[in-house]
Design an enzyme around this catalytic site. Sequence first.
Site, PDB file in Angstrom:
ATOM      1  CB  SER A  44      19.080 -66.982  57.132  1.00 53.98           C
ATOM      2  OG  SER A  44      19.204 -66.420  56.091  1.00 53.98           O
ATOM      3  CE1 TYR A  85      17.828 -61.731  59.810  1.00 50.64           C
ATOM      4  CE2 TYR A  85      19.686 -61.847  58.129  1.00 50.64           C
ATOM      5  CZ  TYR A  85      17.777 -62.614  59.199  1.00 50.64           C
ATOM      6  OH  TYR A  85      17.352 -63.118  58.749  1.00 50.64           O
ATOM      7  CE  LYS A 145      17.341 -65.082  61.642  1.00 52.01           C
ATOM      8  NZ  LYS A 145      16.208 -65.349  62.726  1.00 52.01           N
TER       9      LYS A 145
HETATM   10  P1  NAD Z   1       8.913 -59.689  58.507  1.00 51.36           P
HETATM   11  O1  NAD Z   1       9.631 -58.289  59.239  1.00 51.36           O
HETATM   12  O2  NAD Z   1       7.768 -59.590  57.598  1.00 51.36           O
HETATM   13  O3  NAD Z   1       8.186 -60.679  59.824  1.00 51.36           O
HETATM   14  C1  NAD Z   1       8.666 -60.806  61.638  1.00 51.36           C
HETATM   15  C2  NAD Z   1       7.900 -59.955  61.793  1.00 51.36           C
HETATM   16  O4  NAD Z   1       8.182 -60.557  63.858  1.00 51.36           O
HETATM   17  C3  NAD Z   1       7.108 -59.011  62.301  1.00 51.36           C
HETATM   18  O5  NAD Z   1       5.791 -58.634  61.586  1.00 51.36           O
HETATM   19  C4  NAD Z   1       7.391 -57.571  63.077  1.00 51.36           C
HETATM   20  O6  NAD Z   1       6.330 -57.114  63.642  1.00 51.36           O
HETATM   21  C5  NAD Z   1       7.467 -58.950  64.139  1.00 51.36           C
HETATM   22  N1  NAD Z   1       9.016 -58.964  65.483  1.00 51.36           N
HETATM   23  C6  NAD Z   1       9.854 -58.267  65.384  1.00 51.36           C
HETATM   24  N2  NAD Z   1      10.084 -58.356  66.629  1.00 51.36           N
HETATM   25  C7  NAD Z   1       9.328 -58.664  67.212  1.00 51.36           C
HETATM   26  C8  NAD Z   1       9.541 -59.247  68.821  1.00 51.36           C
HETATM   27  N3  NAD Z   1      10.208 -58.724  69.834  1.00 51.36           N
HETATM   28  N4  NAD Z   1       7.927 -59.613  69.447  1.00 51.36           N
HETATM   29  C9  NAD Z   1       7.226 -59.753  68.526  1.00 51.36           C
HETATM   30  N5  NAD Z   1       6.970 -59.708  67.441  1.00 51.36           N
HETATM   31  C10 NAD Z   1       8.186 -58.521  66.693  1.00 51.36           C
HETATM   32  O7  NAD Z   1       9.869 -61.280  58.762  1.00 51.36           O
HETATM   33  P2  NAD Z   1       9.584 -62.523  57.291  1.00 51.36           P
HETATM   34  O8  NAD Z   1      10.572 -62.320  56.439  1.00 51.36           O
HETATM   35  O9  NAD Z   1       8.714 -62.293  57.792  1.00 51.36           O
HETATM   36  O10 NAD Z   1      11.107 -63.205  58.777  1.00 51.36           O
HETATM   37  C11 NAD Z   1      10.491 -64.051  59.367  1.00 51.36           C
HETATM   38  C12 NAD Z   1      11.339 -64.628  59.853  1.00 51.36           C
HETATM   39  O11 NAD Z   1      11.835 -65.567  59.325  1.00 51.36           O
HETATM   40  C13 NAD Z   1      12.401 -63.494  61.052  1.00 51.36           C
HETATM   41  O12 NAD Z   1      13.077 -63.936  62.059  1.00 51.36           O
HETATM   42  C14 NAD Z   1      13.923 -63.564  59.922  1.00 51.36           C
HETATM   43  O13 NAD Z   1      15.222 -62.770  60.136  1.00 51.36           O
HETATM   44  C15 NAD Z   1      13.583 -65.038  58.996  1.00 51.36           C
HETATM   45  N6  NAD Z   1      14.150 -65.593  57.723  1.00 51.36           N
HETATM   46  C16 NAD Z   1      13.988 -64.388  56.996  1.00 51.36           C
HETATM   47  C17 NAD Z   1      14.074 -64.294  55.679  1.00 51.36           C
HETATM   48  C18 NAD Z   1      13.859 -63.784  54.321  1.00 51.36           C
HETATM   49  O14 NAD Z   1      14.155 -63.366  53.811  1.00 51.36           O
HETATM   50  N7  NAD Z   1      12.376 -63.038  54.413  1.00 51.36           N
HETATM   51  C19 NAD Z   1      15.167 -65.150  55.756  1.00 51.36           C
HETATM   52  C20 NAD Z   1      15.909 -66.058  56.059  1.00 51.36           C
HETATM   53  C21 NAD Z   1      14.944 -66.077  57.441  1.00 51.36           C
HETATM   54  C1  UD1 Z   2      19.613 -61.545  51.847  1.00 56.13           C
HETATM   55  C2  UD1 Z   2      21.036 -61.264  53.133  1.00 56.13           C
HETATM   56  C3  UD1 Z   2      20.423 -62.493  54.287  1.00 56.13           C
HETATM   57  C4  UD1 Z   2      19.291 -62.872  54.146  1.00 56.13           C
HETATM   58  C5  UD1 Z   2      17.928 -62.640  52.854  1.00 56.13           C
HETATM   59  C6  UD1 Z   2      16.551 -62.582  53.562  1.00 56.13           C
HETATM   60  C7  UD1 Z   2      22.916 -59.531  52.223  1.00 56.13           C
HETATM   61  C8  UD1 Z   2      23.944 -59.648  51.955  1.00 56.13           C
HETATM   62  N1  UD1 Z   2      22.197 -61.259  52.730  1.00 56.13           N
HETATM   63  O1  UD1 Z   2      20.295 -62.222  51.193  1.00 56.13           O
HETATM   64  O2  UD1 Z   2      21.433 -62.278  54.648  1.00 56.13           O
HETATM   65  O3  UD1 Z   2      19.023 -63.692  55.073  1.00 56.13           O
HETATM   66  O4  UD1 Z   2      18.813 -61.674  52.751  1.00 56.13           O
HETATM   67  O5  UD1 Z   2      16.835 -61.195  53.735  1.00 56.13           O
HETATM   68  O6  UD1 Z   2      21.753 -58.900  52.106  1.00 56.13           O
HETATM   69  N2  UD1 Z   2      19.887 -58.191  44.444  1.00 56.13           N
HETATM   70  C9  UD1 Z   2      20.121 -57.212  42.829  1.00 56.13           C
HETATM   71  N3  UD1 Z   2      19.547 -55.587  42.623  1.00 56.13           N
HETATM   72  C10 UD1 Z   2      18.627 -55.678  43.769  1.00 56.13           C
HETATM   73  C11 UD1 Z   2      18.883 -56.581  45.380  1.00 56.13           C
HETATM   74  C12 UD1 Z   2      19.831 -57.706  44.763  1.00 56.13           C
HETATM   75  O7  UD1 Z   2      20.939 -57.443  41.992  1.00 56.13           O
HETATM   76  O8  UD1 Z   2      18.342 -54.240  44.498  1.00 56.13           O
HETATM   77  C13 UD1 Z   2      21.229 -59.532  43.506  1.00 56.13           C
HETATM   78  C14 UD1 Z   2      21.517 -59.301  45.234  1.00 56.13           C
HETATM   79  O9  UD1 Z   2      22.820 -58.792  44.297  1.00 56.13           O
HETATM   80  C15 UD1 Z   2      22.034 -60.929  45.223  1.00 56.13           C
HETATM   81  C16 UD1 Z   2      20.442 -61.613  44.775  1.00 56.13           C
HETATM   82  O10 UD1 Z   2      19.557 -60.427  43.884  1.00 56.13           O
HETATM   83  O11 UD1 Z   2      22.688 -61.611  44.223  1.00 56.13           O
HETATM   84  C17 UD1 Z   2      19.831 -61.836  45.518  1.00 56.13           C
HETATM   85  O12 UD1 Z   2      19.669 -60.529  46.528  1.00 56.13           O
HETATM   86  P1  UD1 Z   2      18.788 -60.324  48.173  1.00 56.13           P
HETATM   87  O13 UD1 Z   2      17.295 -60.767  47.328  1.00 56.13           O
HETATM   88  O14 UD1 Z   2      19.108 -59.297  48.532  1.00 56.13           O
HETATM   89  O15 UD1 Z   2      19.039 -61.443  48.486  1.00 56.13           O
HETATM   90  P2  UD1 Z   2      20.221 -62.143  49.341  1.00 56.13           P
HETATM   91  O16 UD1 Z   2      21.249 -61.132  49.225  1.00 56.13           O
HETATM   92  O17 UD1 Z   2      20.802 -63.654  48.934  1.00 56.13           O
END
Ligand code: NAD
Ligand code: UD1
Length: 338
Positions: free
Chosen positions: A124, A149, A153
């Site tokens: 991330s 969290y 990473k």
């Molecule tokens: P998500 O929660 O939708 O998907 C994660 C999946 O992993 C889920 O289906 C959950 O059931 C499964 N899971 C969790 N723990 C497990 C385990 N121990 N064994 C098997 N399955 C397990 O999340 P996502 O948004 O699709 O994110 C996927 C990956 O990307 C995560 O590692 C997350 O940290 C990373 N990531 C997400 C974002 C974001 O904004 N969504 C940003 C940066 C990184």
């Molecule tokens: C967040 C996490 C980051 C994670 C990512 C994906 C924090 C501080 N960071 O990123 O670690 O990798 O999600 O899961 O939580 N916002 C509003 N109102 C809301 C929600 C969000 O104004 O109800 C604003 C936030 O202040 C931010 C932007 O929208 O400025 C994006 O927020 P968000 O979607 O939560 O992502 P990040 O904070 O960038």
Amino acid sequence: MRILVTGGTGYIGSHTVIELLNNGYEVTILDNLSNSKELVVDRIEEIAGKRPDFVKGDIRSKEDLLKVFKGQKIDCVINFAGLKAVGESIKMPLEYYDNNIYGAINLLEVMRECECFNFIFSSSATVYGDPASVPVDETFPVGGTTNPYGTTKLFIEQILQDLYKADNRFNIAILRYFNPIGAHPSGLIGEDPNGIPNNLAPYITQVMVGKRDHLNIFGNDYDTKDGTCIRDYIHVCDLARGHVCAIKKLLENPGVVIYNLGTGKGSSVLDILHAFEAAYGKPIPYEFAPRRAGDITANYTKVEKAEREIGFKAQYDIMDMARDQWNWQKKNPNGYSK
Ligand code: NAD
Ligand code: UD1
């Protein structure tokens, strides 16, 4: 070529599985369904016209993993399995370190035992902490994460670097995602958060379907063009494609490679709100609220490295992201629950 996609029924995983199937890969999903539903496998089949294998299992269980690895040859693993809620991670650090870090170590041990050495890791942009300047590139220092969290990473990235130094049979792609939003244009799969969404885009679409009253915008006194924070939002289908690009790179035996996956464009919270309003055709109620602890002013990426080395370039803009995420939410107001 068969790809094991852990966490493959989750938000980013499910979109990536479609991209893999569309590109001729065979796919096995392993997911413990802690944050997703098995119904997603049917939806994937409906979109891709092919059904991935699905195993309900946990990356922390060697038994579950060996069931997959002993049954078929796995050429590459994409590890999406992980817990990802920032606030929850502050309250439950041990659960986060166990699930994400122990899970990744266990998975890598089984891979080594079964002689599968290609690994893609979902990292991330949070590993950059509060960057000294934007846009960030892959050479920027990492560290300064503000929650467990983010620290999972950071630690897993370090573990992967150390593993490669010790055993250079591994090829590892660390992909640092910026802010994935949007949904598959079919509206059949998308993000389905539990409870009150923490993230911006799902919160907005829940306001649009009437589940929430209004959006709280966390802070309008940042040093940005309109006072709200800047992020690099990337369409989840573009992000999914980035994984296919990374697999091709791993086949060249590159060792450890790191790519930021974003669009290179910073958008403010108000820009995103206006994109959703365009998709909605009417205003979306919002209020300015205090800053959220841990938020940084701006983060967006340089895109040159991913473009040059793996041919990755995002195609969709925030209007596309808003349209597709709204389409998903409109068709599935309760997510995957009826
Ligand atoms: P998500 O929660 O939708 O998907 C994660 C999946 O992993 C889920 O289906 C959950 O059931 C499964 N899971 C969790 N723990 C497990 C385990 N121990 N064994 C098997 N399955 C397990 O999340 P996502 O948004 O699709 O994110 C996927 C990956 O990307 C995560 O590692 C997350 O940290 C990373 N990531 C997400 C974002 C974001 O904004 N969504 C940003 C940066 C990184
Ligand atoms: C967040 C996490 C980051 C994670 C990512 C994906 C924090 C501080 N960071 O990123 O670690 O990798 O999600 O899961 O939580 N916002 C509003 N109102 C809301 C929600 C969000 O104004 O109800 C604003 C936030 O202040 C931010 C932007 O929208 O400025 C994006 O927020 P968000 O979607 O939560 O992502 P990040 O904070 O960038």
